[in-house]
Design a protein around this motif. Structure first.
Motif, PDB file in Angstrom:
ATOM      1  N   LEU A   1     -24.984  29.631 -44.407  1.00 41.16           N
ATOM      2  CA  LEU A   1     -23.717  30.104 -44.952  1.00 41.16           C
ATOM      3  C   LEU A   1     -22.550  29.821 -44.022  1.00 41.16           C
ATOM      4  CD1 LEU A   1     -24.697  33.574 -46.394  1.00 41.16           C
ATOM      5  CD2 LEU A   1     -24.055  31.539 -47.650  1.00 41.16           C
ATOM      6  N   GLY A   2     -22.850  29.572 -42.760  1.00 39.75           N
ATOM      7  CA  GLY A   2     -21.777  29.362 -41.804  1.00 39.75           C
ATOM      8  C   GLY A   2     -21.298  30.667 -41.179  1.00 39.75           C
ATOM      9  N   THR A   3     -21.880  31.763 -41.605  1.00 42.55           N
ATOM     10  CA  THR A   3     -21.443  33.037 -41.030  1.00 42.55           C
ATOM     11  C   THR A   3     -21.934  33.188 -39.598  1.00 42.55           C
ATOM     12  OG1 THR A   3     -23.307  34.000 -42.195  1.00 42.55           O
ATOM     13  CG2 THR A   3     -21.141  34.391 -43.110  1.00 42.55           C
TER      14      THR A   3
ATOM     15  N   TYR B   1     -10.977  32.607 -35.882  1.00 43.53           N
ATOM     16  CA  TYR B   1     -11.611  31.334 -36.201  1.00 43.53           C
ATOM     17  C   TYR B   1     -11.971  31.284 -37.670  1.00 43.53           C
ATOM     18  CZ  TYR B   1     -15.286  27.752 -36.321  1.00 43.53           C
ATOM     19  OH  TYR B   1     -16.047  26.679 -36.629  1.00 43.53           O
TER      20      TYR B   1
ATOM     21  N   LEU C   1     -20.820  34.044 -33.888  1.00 39.42           N
ATOM     22  CA  LEU C   1     -20.903  33.584 -32.501  1.00 39.42           C
ATOM     23  C   LEU C   1     -19.527  33.458 -31.870  1.00 39.42           C
ATOM     24  CD1 LEU C   1     -23.740  30.920 -32.681  1.00 39.42           C
ATOM     25  CD2 LEU C   1     -23.834  33.217 -31.745  1.00 39.42           C
ATOM     26  N   VAL C   2     -18.521  33.148 -32.696  1.00 40.85           N
ATOM     27  CA  VAL C   2     -17.166  33.035 -32.167  1.00 40.85           C
ATOM     28  C   VAL C   2     -16.581  34.424 -31.899  1.00 40.85           C
ATOM     29  CG1 VAL C   2     -14.850  32.171 -32.639  1.00 40.85           C
ATOM     30  CG2 VAL C   2     -16.821  30.849 -33.327  1.00 40.85           C
TER      31      VAL C   2
ATOM     32  N   SER D   1     -14.040  28.717 -40.137  1.00 38.42           N
ATOM     33  CA  SER D   1     -14.842  27.499 -40.050  1.00 38.42           C
ATOM     34  C   SER D   1     -14.697  26.661 -41.305  1.00 38.42           C
ATOM     35  CB  SER D   1     -16.305  27.843 -39.798  1.00 38.42           C
ATOM     36  OG  SER D   1     -16.956  28.040 -41.017  1.00 38.42           O
TER      37      SER D   1
ATOM     38  N   LYS E   1     -17.055  25.499 -43.212  1.00 39.71           N
ATOM     39  CA  LYS E   1     -17.765  26.094 -44.345  1.00 39.71           C
ATOM     40  C   LYS E   1     -17.102  27.423 -44.615  1.00 39.71           C
ATOM     41  CE  LYS E   1     -22.280  24.764 -42.815  1.00 39.71           C
ATOM     42  NZ  LYS E   1     -23.496  25.371 -42.307  1.00 39.71           N
TER      43      LYS E   1
ATOM     44  N   ARG F   1     -30.424  31.867 -42.955  1.00 43.25           N
ATOM     45  CA  ARG F   1     -29.469  32.051 -44.048  1.00 43.25           C
ATOM     46  C   ARG F   1     -28.042  32.133 -43.507  1.00 43.25           C
ATOM     47  NH1 ARG F   1     -28.041  34.800 -49.014  1.00 43.25           N
ATOM     48  NH2 ARG F   1     -26.903  36.557 -48.166  1.00 43.25           N
TER      49      ARG F   1
ATOM     50  N   LEU G   1     -26.379  25.541 -27.625  1.00 43.28           N
ATOM     51  CA  LEU G   1     -25.018  25.846 -27.209  1.00 43.28           C
ATOM     52  C   LEU G   1     -24.417  24.738 -26.351  1.00 43.28           C
ATOM     53  CD1 LEU G   1     -24.711  29.623 -26.360  1.00 43.28           C
ATOM     54  CD2 LEU G   1     -23.895  28.354 -28.315  1.00 43.28           C
TER      55      LEU G   1
ATOM     56  N   SER H   1     -17.050  30.997 -44.758  1.00 46.82           N
ATOM     57  CA  SER H   1     -18.047  31.777 -44.052  1.00 46.82           C
ATOM     58  C   SER H   1     -17.841  33.276 -44.135  1.00 46.82           C
ATOM     59  CB  SER H   1     -18.088  31.338 -42.609  1.00 46.82           C
ATOM     60  OG  SER H   1     -16.772  31.273 -42.129  1.00 46.82           O
ATOM     61  N   MET H   2     -17.972  33.769 -45.327  1.00 45.54           N
ATOM     62  CA  MET H   2     -18.038  35.218 -45.482  1.00 45.54           C
ATOM     63  C   MET H   2     -19.303  35.507 -46.263  1.00 45.54           C
ATOM     64  SD  MET H   2     -14.142  35.997 -46.422  1.00 45.54           S
ATOM     65  CE  MET H   2     -14.060  37.537 -45.617  1.00 45.54           C
ATOM     66  N   TYR H   3     -19.616  36.766 -46.376  1.00 41.32           N
ATOM     67  CA  TYR H   3     -20.854  37.106 -47.061  1.00 41.32           C
ATOM     68  C   TYR H   3     -20.628  37.179 -48.564  1.00 41.32           C
ATOM     69  CZ  TYR H   3     -22.663  37.928 -42.470  1.00 41.32           C
ATOM     70  OH  TYR H   3     -23.060  37.753 -41.176  1.00 41.32           O
ATOM     71  N   ASP H   4     -21.214  36.220 -49.279  1.00 40.94           N
ATOM     72  CA  ASP H   4     -21.049  36.157 -50.730  1.00 40.94           C
ATOM     73  C   ASP H   4     -21.568  37.401 -51.444  1.00 40.94           C
ATOM     74  OD1 ASP H   4     -19.730  33.839 -50.965  1.00 40.94           O
ATOM     75  OD2 ASP H   4     -21.488  32.590 -51.368  1.00 40.94           O
ATOM     76  N   ASP H   5     -22.566  38.019 -50.851  1.00 37.14           N
ATOM     77  CA  ASP H   5     -23.159  39.154 -51.547  1.00 37.14           C
ATOM     78  C   ASP H   5     -22.581  40.494 -51.104  1.00 37.14           C
ATOM     79  OD1 ASP H   5     -24.252  38.747 -49.121  1.00 37.14           O
ATOM     80  OD2 ASP H   5     -26.318  38.540 -49.808  1.00 37.14           O
TER      81      ASP H   5
ATOM     82  N   GLU I   1     -21.868  30.998 -37.308  1.00 35.10           N
ATOM     83  CA  GLU I   1     -20.853  30.431 -36.439  1.00 35.10           C
ATOM     84  C   GLU I   1     -19.733  31.439 -36.189  1.00 35.10           C
ATOM     85  OE1 GLU I   1     -18.917  25.989 -36.229  1.00 35.10           O
ATOM     86  OE2 GLU I   1     -19.262  26.923 -38.147  1.00 35.10           O
ATOM     87  N   VAL I   2     -19.313  32.080 -37.275  1.00 38.83           N
ATOM     88  CA  VAL I   2     -18.235  33.051 -37.147  1.00 38.83           C
ATOM     89  C   VAL I   2     -18.669  34.213 -36.258  1.00 38.83           C
ATOM     90  CG1 VAL I   2     -16.759  34.630 -38.404  1.00 38.83           C
ATOM     91  CG2 VAL I   2     -17.303  32.404 -39.373  1.00 38.83           C
TER      92      VAL I   2
ATOM     93  N   ILE J   1     -18.184  28.320 -28.042  1.00 39.22           N
ATOM     94  CA  ILE J   1     -19.577  28.260 -28.479  1.00 39.22           C
ATOM     95  C   ILE J   1     -20.250  26.963 -28.039  1.00 39.22           C
ATOM     96  CG2 ILE J   1     -19.403  29.865 -30.408  1.00 39.22           C
ATOM     97  CD1 ILE J   1     -19.191  27.545 -32.293  1.00 39.22           C
TER      98      ILE J   1
END
Lengths: 244, 347
Positions: free
Chosen positions: B180-182, A83, B187-188, A85, A87, B176, B346, A89-93, B184-185, A55
C-alpha cells in the motif's frame, strides 16, 4: 523572501554495489520556496529524496534538513518534515477521520489538536459529508488532496512530495498545485519531484537530474533563457539528449 | 522458477518418504529382569529387525517413567524374572510392552510389530517343543490408555494454528503495508522501525494467545485431554513458540515484497513442513535420515515435543530445557536475520 537555507546538500553520493545512483550532488533549498526536483525515471531523484527524508543512508557526503544532519539526527529530521509518497499511502479500510487521527497520532499530536485539525482540514477540503466514509471509496484526486493535507498535519517546515500528481486529471492537478501554493505562502518549503514539465513551470526553482548528476539548477525562466527554448519541456529534452 | 520446479519435487519427496505410518528405527528401551539365554535371543532378534533400535537398557521399573518423559524412547520391553525357567517349567513366559501412547498410532503399530516378532520367535522354538511354549505379551499404554487420537491432535492443531496465525498473518500484514505504500510513510514518520514492527505484531501475539487458550480449554473440557504439567510452564512455552512464529513471520516479510509472495512462502514454506515434518501426523523416526535431519530446523517439531511432554507427561523444565533452548535460539536467529535484512534495505 528571506533567503534562509533550509536544506543544504554537499557532495551527496549513493552507491548500490557498483552502480552509482546519486553522484556527488550539491544544492541548497531556501525557506518557503517551491523546489522542483526533476529527472527522468531512474535518474536518481527518488533515491536522493529518500536520503533527505532519512530512510536511506548516504554512501558519502552530507545533507542538512531543517538544520539537522540526516545521518546523525534522523529522528529530528523526521519530526520536521512531512512526506507524501508516490503511491497513495493511507489506509483504504479506515475512514477519513480514522486516517487523520492515526497519522496525527504517530506524529505525536494530542487528542485535542487532532480534533481541531480534523475539523479544519475537512472543511477546507469540503469533505464534511464523507468524513465517516472509507478512504478507499474516494476518487483518486480527493485521496491525493487528503494525503497532502495529512502530510501537513503536524505543521512541518518542509514537505516532500514524491510525484504527487501521478495519474490524475489536469483539473485536479491544477487544484492540487493551488493547494501547494497556498501552503508555500504560509512559509512551508515544498520539495517536489515530478516528471510533468508543465508543473516544473510552477516551481520557484528547479533542478534537473540526469543519470545521478544535477545538470541544471535555476528558476524556470532562467533555464529557458539559458538553453534558448520556449518551455521547460524543451529544456529537459535538451539536457537529456546532451547526455546521450 | 523455484516455485514451478522446486515445489513439485519437494512435495513428491516429502509425501513419498515422510507420509508413512510404518515404523522404522524406533528407539526402544529394554528392562530385562531375567538376563538369560532366551531373553538375549529375543532381544537380538528385535534389534536385528529394521523396525527397532535398542536405545538403552534400564535396570528398574522406576526408570520407565523418566525415559518416557525425556522422549528418548517410544517403548519399553519388560522381560519378567526367571523368563527361561518359566518358559521351560510353566511353558509360558511374559513380556510386557509398555508404549508411550502420546502418539496413539505409533504406539499401536509398535505393539503389533513386537507381537509379530515374538510370535515368529515362538514358532521357531516350537519346532522341537511339545507341548508348545508360549510367550505372552502384555501391552500397557502410558499417558493415553484409551488411545485417544485427540491427544495428538490437540497439540498438533495448536501448533499449526499458532504457526498460521502468527507467522502467516504477521508476514501478510507487514507486506500489505509495503504494498500500500503506508510502510514508507510510517518509516518517514518519527516512529522508530522497531515501534512499527512491534505495533504490527502485537495484535497477533494477543490473538495467538487467545487461540492457544481456546484450543487447550476445548481439549480439556470437551475431549478430556489431560493437562498434567504446570500450567505456567505451558503458557510460557506457548508464548515462546508464538514469538518464534512471529519472528519467522517478520523474516518472511523482510524478504517478500508482496502479500502474495508472503502468502506463498508461509503456506509452502511453513504449513506443509509443519504438518508433515513436525511429527504431528507422521512419526519422524520412520523418515529417511535426510528428512529427519531437515525436521530439526522446523520449530514446530520442537514445540510439539515440548507441549506433548508438558500436557501428557507432566514434564518440567529440567526435562525439556533442550527443546526450549532450541526454540529460543531459533527466535533469536530469525530476529537477527530480519534486522540485518532490514538494515540492508535501508542502505
Amino acid at each position: 523572501m528571506t533567503k534562509e537555507k533550509i536544506i543544504e546538500v554537499h557532495n551527496l553520493t549513493k552507491r548500490f554495489g557498483g552502480f552509482t545512483a546519486v553522484n556527488n550532488i550539491s544544492f541548497d533549498v531556501f525557506e518557503g520556496e517551491i523546489f522542483g526536483f526533476l529527472g527522468a525515471n531512474g535518474a536518481g531523484k527518488t533515491t536522493a529524496m529518500k536520503m533527505l527524508i532519512g530512510i536511506s543512508n548516504p554512501t558519502s557526503g552530507e545533507a542538512l534538513v531543517a538544520g539537522f544532519d540526516v545521518k546523525t539526527k534522523t529522528e529530528m529530521v523526521k519530526r520536521s518534515i512531512g512526506y507524501m509518497s508516490q503511491k497513495f499511502s493511507m489506509y483504504d479500510d479506515l475512514t477519513i477521520k480514522e486516517n487523520i487521527t492515526f497519522f496525527g497520532g504517530i506524529y505525536g499530536l494530542s487528542r485535542i489538536q487532532i480534533k481541531e485539525k480534523t475539523k479544519k482540514l475537512v472543511i477546507e477540503l469540503g469533505l464534511e459529508d464523507v468524513i465517516d466514509k472509507l478512504v478507499g471509496s474516494l476518487p483518486l484526486g480527493w485521496k491525493q488532496k487528503l494525503s497532502f493535507s495529512v502530510a501537513l498535519l503536524h505543521e512541518p517546515k518542509i514537505v516532500f512530495l514524491d510525484e504527487p500528481t501521478g495519474g490524475v486529471d489536469p483539473i485536479t492537478r491544477r487544484q492540487f498545485w493551488e493547494m501547494i501554493y497556498a501552503e508555500a505562502n504560509k512559509g512551508t518549503t515544498i520539495f517536489v519531484t515530478t516528471h510533468y514539465m508543465d508543473e516544473a513551470e510552477y516551481c520557484d526553482r528547479v533542478s534537473i537530474m540526469v543519470e545521478g548528476v544535477i545538470e541544471a539548477l535555476d528558476t524556470p525562466n532562467n533555464l529557458k533563457t539559458k538553453y534558448n527554448v520556449a518551455s521547460m519541456n524543451d529544456v529537459f529534452l535538451k539536457l537529456a539528449r546532451n547526455v546521450e | 522458477m523455484f516455485i514451478l520446479f522446486g515445489m513439485p519435487i519437494a512435495q513428491i519427496m516429502l509425501f513419498g518418504f515422510a507420509i508413512t505410518n510404518e515404523i522404522n528405527n524406533v528407539n526402544i528401551a529394554i528392562l530385562d529382569k531375567s538376563k538369560d539365554a532366551e531373553t538375549h535371543k529375543i532381544i537380538n532378534k528385535i534389534s536385528a529387525s529394521a523396525y527397532f533400535k535398542i536405545n538403552q537398557e534400564i535396570t528398574n521399573e522406576k526408570q520407565i517413567e523418566s525415559v518416557f518423559k525425556k522422549g528418548k524412547v517410544k517403548a519399553v520391553l519388560v522381560f519378567e524374572k526367571n523368563f527361561i525357567k518359566n518358559l521351560q517349567t510353566l511353558k509360558q513366559a511374559k513380556v510386557q510392552v509398555i508404549t508411550d501412547a502420546t502418539d496413539p498410532n505409533v504406539a499401536n503399530t509398535i505393539s503389533n510389530y513386537v507381537n509379530a516378532i515374538l510370535q515368529n520367535y515362538t514358532h521357531e522354538i516350537n519346532k522341537n517343543n511339545k507341548p508348545n511354549h508360549q510367550i505372552q505379551t502384555q501391552t500397557r499404554l502410558y499417558y493415553n490408555p484409551e488411545l485417544k487420537s485427540v491427544f495428538t491432535f490437540v497439540p498438533g492443531v495448536m501448533t499449526i494454528i499458532l504457526m498460521l496465525v502468527s507467522a502467516m498473518m504477521t508476514s501478510i500484514s507487514i507486506t500489505r503495508e509495503k504494498e500500500l505504500g503506508t510502510m514508507e510513510v510510517l518509516l518517514v514518520s518519527p516512529l522508530k522501525p522497531f515501534q512499527v514492527i512491534v505495533g504490527k505484531v502485537f495484535p497477533y501475539i494477543f490473538l495467538s494467545i487467545i487461540n492457544a487458550a481456546i484450543i487447550l480449554l476445548l481439549g480439556f473440557f470437551v475431549f478430556g485431554m489431560p493437562i498434567e504439567g504446570n500450567i505456567f510452564l505451558l503458557a510460557f512455552e506457548s508464548v515462546l513458540f508464538i514469538t518464534t512464529a512471529l519472528s519467522l513471520g517478520i523474516l518472511i516479510s523482510t524478504v517478500s515484497q508482496t502479500q502474495q509472495t508472503a502468502m506463498m512462502l508461509s503456506l509452502m514454506g511453513l504449513m506443509l513442513p509443519v504438518i508433515i515434518l513436525s511429527g504431528f501426523i507422521f512419526p519422524i523416526s520412520s523418515m529417511p535420515l535426510l528428512l529427519q535431519v531437515i525436521s530439526n530446523i522446523i520449530p514446530a517439531k520442537w514445540f510439539i515435543i515440548i507441549i506433548k511432554a508438558v500436557l501428557l507427561k507432566g514434564a518440567t523444565l529440567d526435562v525439556i530445557w533442550k527443546e526450549t533452548l532450541i526454540l529460543v535460539g531459533m527466535t533469536v536467529f530469525f530476529i537477527a536475520v530480519s534486522i540485518k535484512k532490514y538494515k540492508i534495505r535501508l542502505e
